[in-house]
Design an enzyme around this catalytic site. Structure first.
Site, PDB file in Angstrom:
ATOM      1  N   GLU A  14     -38.634 -11.138 -14.218  1.00 24.12           N
ATOM      2  CA  GLU A  14     -38.945 -10.216 -15.314  1.00 24.12           C
ATOM      3  C   GLU A  14     -39.116  -8.784 -14.810  1.00 24.12           C
ATOM      4  OE1 GLU A  14     -41.664 -12.504 -18.306  1.00 24.12           O
ATOM      5  OE2 GLU A  14     -41.625 -13.507 -16.382  1.00 24.12           O
ATOM      6  N   SER A 150     -40.517 -14.838 -20.772  1.00 21.95           N
ATOM      7  CA  SER A 150     -39.320 -14.225 -21.358  1.00 21.95           C
ATOM      8  C   SER A 150     -38.233 -15.240 -21.670  1.00 21.95           C
ATOM      9  CB  SER A 150     -38.750 -13.148 -20.432  1.00 21.95           C
ATOM     10  OG  SER A 150     -39.725 -12.194 -20.164  1.00 21.95           O
ATOM     11  N   TYR A 223     -35.632 -10.517 -26.613  1.00 24.09           N
ATOM     12  CA  TYR A 223     -35.996  -9.250 -25.991  1.00 24.09           C
ATOM     13  C   TYR A 223     -34.932  -8.174 -26.169  1.00 24.09           C
ATOM     14  CZ  TYR A 223     -39.792 -11.934 -24.256  1.00 24.09           C
ATOM     15  OH  TYR A 223     -40.893 -12.730 -24.200  1.00 24.09           O
ATOM     16  N   ARG A 262     -51.764 -11.912 -24.890  1.00 29.66           N
ATOM     17  CA  ARG A 262     -51.030 -12.280 -26.110  1.00 29.66           C
ATOM     18  C   ARG A 262     -50.856 -13.792 -26.131  1.00 29.66           C
ATOM     19  NH1 ARG A 262     -45.636 -11.031 -25.320  1.00 29.66           N
ATOM     20  NH2 ARG A 262     -45.102 -13.220 -25.499  1.00 29.66           N
ATOM     21  N   ASP A 264     -49.015 -16.969 -27.873  1.00 35.53           N
ATOM     22  CA  ASP A 264     -47.832 -17.326 -28.661  1.00 35.53           C
ATOM     23  C   ASP A 264     -48.062 -18.658 -29.371  1.00 35.53           C
ATOM     24  OD1 ASP A 264     -46.585 -15.061 -27.733  1.00 35.53           O
ATOM     25  OD2 ASP A 264     -45.390 -16.104 -26.208  1.00 35.53           O
ATOM     26  N   GLU A 278     -48.510 -20.920 -25.596  1.00 33.46           N
ATOM     27  CA  GLU A 278     -48.894 -20.369 -24.286  1.00 33.46           C
ATOM     28  C   GLU A 278     -49.700 -19.103 -24.475  1.00 33.46           C
ATOM     29  OE1 GLU A 278     -46.116 -18.250 -21.985  1.00 33.46           O
ATOM     30  OE2 GLU A 278     -45.227 -17.252 -23.720  1.00 33.46           O
ATOM     31  N   ASN A 280     -50.162 -15.252 -22.568  1.00 35.94           N
ATOM     32  CA  ASN A 280     -49.583 -14.315 -21.604  1.00 35.94           C
ATOM     33  C   ASN A 280     -50.678 -13.370 -21.121  1.00 35.94           C
ATOM     34  OD1 ASN A 280     -46.515 -14.876 -22.020  1.00 35.94           O
ATOM     35  ND2 ASN A 280     -47.394 -14.764 -24.076  1.00 35.94           N
ATOM     36  N   GLY A 284     -45.961  -7.917 -22.579  1.00 35.04           N
ATOM     37  CA  GLY A 284     -45.016  -6.810 -22.471  1.00 35.04           C
ATOM     38  C   GLY A 284     -45.585  -5.555 -23.118  1.00 35.04           C
TER      39      GLY A 284
HETATM   40  N1  LIG Z   1     -42.184 -26.514 -28.603  1.00 34.20           N
HETATM   41  C1  LIG Z   1     -41.474 -25.535 -29.154  1.00 34.20           C
HETATM   42  N2  LIG Z   1     -41.013 -25.653 -30.425  1.00 34.20           N
HETATM   43  C2  LIG Z   1     -40.277 -24.680 -30.983  1.00 34.20           C
HETATM   44  N3  LIG Z   1     -39.944 -23.536 -30.381  1.00 34.20           N
HETATM   45  C3  LIG Z   1     -40.368 -23.354 -29.110  1.00 34.20           C
HETATM   46  C4  LIG Z   1     -41.148 -24.337 -28.435  1.00 34.20           C
HETATM   47  N4  LIG Z   1     -41.405 -23.884 -27.182  1.00 34.20           N
HETATM   48  C5  LIG Z   1     -40.816 -22.676 -27.094  1.00 34.20           C
HETATM   49  N5  LIG Z   1     -40.198 -22.343 -28.239  1.00 34.20           N
HETATM   50  C6  LIG Z   1     -39.472 -21.095 -28.517  1.00 34.20           C
HETATM   51  O1  LIG Z   1     -39.230 -20.418 -27.287  1.00 34.20           O
HETATM   52  C7  LIG Z   1     -39.977 -19.193 -27.219  1.00 34.20           C
HETATM   53  C8  LIG Z   1     -40.535 -18.998 -25.825  1.00 34.20           C
HETATM   54  O2  LIG Z   1     -41.373 -20.086 -25.500  1.00 34.20           O
HETATM   55  P1  LIG Z   1     -42.756 -19.888 -24.758  1.00 34.20           P
HETATM   56  O3  LIG Z   1     -43.367 -21.235 -24.564  1.00 34.20           O
HETATM   57  O4  LIG Z   1     -43.595 -18.885 -25.471  1.00 34.20           O
HETATM   58  O5  LIG Z   1     -42.323 -19.372 -23.309  1.00 34.20           O
HETATM   59  P2  LIG Z   1     -42.039 -17.909 -22.722  1.00 34.20           P
HETATM   60  O6  LIG Z   1     -42.356 -16.905 -23.784  1.00 34.20           O
HETATM   61  O7  LIG Z   1     -42.969 -17.831 -21.562  1.00 34.20           O
HETATM   62  O8  LIG Z   1     -40.628 -17.916 -22.289  1.00 34.20           O
HETATM   63  C9  LIG Z   1     -41.049 -19.342 -28.289  1.00 34.20           C
HETATM   64  O9  LIG Z   1     -41.493 -18.096 -28.752  1.00 34.20           O
HETATM   65  C10 LIG Z   1     -40.326 -20.146 -29.347  1.00 34.20           C
HETATM   66  O10 LIG Z   1     -39.442 -19.335 -30.087  1.00 34.20           O
HETATM   67 MG   LIG Z   2     -43.902 -16.876 -25.068  1.00 30.44          MG
END
Ligand SMILES: Nc1ncnc2c1ncn2[C@@H]1O[C@H](COP(=O)(O)OP(=O)(O)O)[C@@H](O)[C@H]1O
Ligand SMILES: [Mg+2]
Length: 315
Positions: A14, A150, A223, A262, A264, A278, A280, A284
């Site tokens: 990143e 990301s 992004y 943040r 999510d 998760e 963060n 960002g």
């Molecule tokens: N279990 C899930 N069900 C549906 N969408 C998901 C799921 N896990 C991740 N996503 C999608 O992928 C994006 C990124 O996942 P995330 O777990 O926040 O990891 P990161 O942001 O660290 O890459 C989420 O914002 C969502 O859009």
């Molecule tokens: Mg995320």
């Protein structure tokens, strides 16, 4: 006027986002009249910190090293106060599996999952357990590395034959991978900002942001300017907004975050249930990033946000 070192770049995947976050933070700090030193984090980090002798470090790093407690540990070692969460919270946030276990222990809803190291597949025949896992989670299944951000390395397996490839892709990013129940619904993010006045004051929970992808390539689109639309405050019934904000504060406390973070979440469209994906530790801070948008919606402009985060870090 404060002497602030802005730590940016680094060697994580990143890096590019961090350079953007860092540049924007540096501009803000300069506008605010601080004495600013930009440091692209590398081998000479400790030497450069010693030479610069900042009063505080603004950690604008994302991903490996910068967000996982490593740089924070170095800052502790050289005695430089720094923005955001401490070492232990960074470690918990950077590891999605660890964070999810803490959430489960605290009764915070997070999608069902199974997580494995590569050794489980290489030495313990974990592949033989895949049918049972697939049955428990149901398709589609989200496969992702435990330690990335990301959206790097995230794949959706729609059927059993997609799973091995998704696992290989995820393992190329890190040693631990999770298979997670897919939540069909809306992508939400809730940012939390500490308030001055000590640990007794509740942090400020910012308005909910919804990320609405324009196309189906949602992970890649997230992004890129113009490919995801962000709505803040998200169009949600009042009680769901409240619930999302309460959950975010619960996660913040459970993981021990400080400064800013943040969280999510996904809103299951059919059931109306919220699930935390998760947290963060270093969100960002670019032009299109969610935390600055949420702060703005709460009447806190970017410069004010940055000033507050710096002041919170000072002893
Ligand atoms: N279990 C899930 N069900 C549906 N969408 C998901 C799921 N896990 C991740 N996503 C999608 O992928 C994006 C990124 O996942 P995330 O777990 O926040 O990891 P990161 O942001 O660290 O890459 C989420 O914002 C969502 O859009
Ligand atoms: Mg995320």
């Amino acid at each position: 006027m404060t002497r602030v070192a802005v730590l940016k770049g680094g060697r994580s995947l990143e890096r590019q986002i961090s350079l953007k976050s860092g540049a924007r933070v540096q501009d803000a700090l300069e506008r605010l009249g601080h004495d600013v030193i930009g440091i692209d984090v590398g081998h000479d980090l400790v030497a450069r910190l010693r030479a610069a002798a900042p009063e505080v470090a603004f950690v604008a790093l994302h991903g490996r090293d910068g967000e996982d407690g490593t740089v924070q540990e170095l800052l502790e070692a050289v005695g430089v106060p720094y923005t955001g969460s401490g070492v232990s919270a960074c470690i918990r946030c950077a590891d999605k599996v660890l964070a999810k276990h803490h959430m489960l222990d605290a009764g915070i809803p997070t999608p069902d999952f199974f997580a494995f190291n590569e050794t489980a597949f290489k030495e313990l025949g974990a592949a033989d357990a895949l049918p049972a896992i697939e049955q428990r989670l149901g398709f589609p299944i989200v496969v992702k590395p435990s330690n990335q951000g990301s959206a790097l390395g995230i794949r959706i397996a729609r059927e059993a034959k997609d799973v091995p490839g998704a696992l290989v892709a995820a393992f190329s990013y890190g040693d631990k991978v999770l298979l997670e129940r897919h939540v069909d619904g809306r992508d939400l993010a809730v940012s939390v900002l500490d308030r001055a006045g000590g640990p007794d004051r509740d942090p400020l929970v910012l308005p909910v942001v919804e990320a609405i992808p324009h196309e189906d390539d949602r992970y890649e689109a997230r992004y890129e300017i113009g490919r995801t639309e962000f709505v803040c405050p998200a169009a949600l019934p009042g009680e769901l907004t409240q619930r999302a904000q309460d959950l975010a504060l619960d996660v913040w406390r459970t993981l021990g975050c400080a400064g800013f973070a943040r969280i999510d979440l996904m809103l299951d469209a059919a059931a109306g249930e919220l699930y935390v994906l998760e947290a963060n530790a270093i969100p960002g801070l670019t032009d299109t990033s969610l935390l600055p948008q949420a702060a703005d919606a709460a009447g806190i402009g970017f410069d004010e946000l940055i000033e507050r985060v710096v002041q919170l870090a000072l002893p």
